[in-house]
Design a protein around this motif. Structure first.
Motif: not given
Length: 90
Positions: A26-41
């Motif tokens: 759950x924590x990893x998916x949350x962090x992954x979504x954050x990365x997708x927002x910060x680093x698009x593409x």
């Protein structure tokens, strides 16, 4: 007293191991979504995959550490030994 508190942080059975792995996921998916927002593409997707891949590695290590209980003197059977037993039983 300190030993009693330390025992709370020991994973004793597979249910507890799966609960810890779920929390890590759950924590990893949350962090992954954050990365997708910060680093698009594409790089965001790569970071997301790296986060979730780490869960697989950690989960495997946790589950290996909480192996099945064995009787004293009993060793772990190898895969060829188990196959031979299944052939003889079948």
């Amino acid at each position: 007293m300190l030993k009693k508190i330390a025992r709370l942080f020991v994973i004793k059975n597979r249910f507890e191991a799966y609960a810890v792995i779920y929390a890590i996921a759950v924590g990893a998916v949350g962090r992954g979504f954050h990365y997708m927002e910060v680093y698009p593409g594409a790089i965001g997707y790569v970071f997301f995959a790296a986060c979730t891949g780490a869960v697989f590695m950690a989960g495997a290590k946790i589950l290996d550490s909480v192996g099945p209980k064995r009787k004293p003197g009993e060793e772990r059977r190898t895969r060829p030994e188990r196959r031979a037993e299944l052939r003889q039983a079948g």
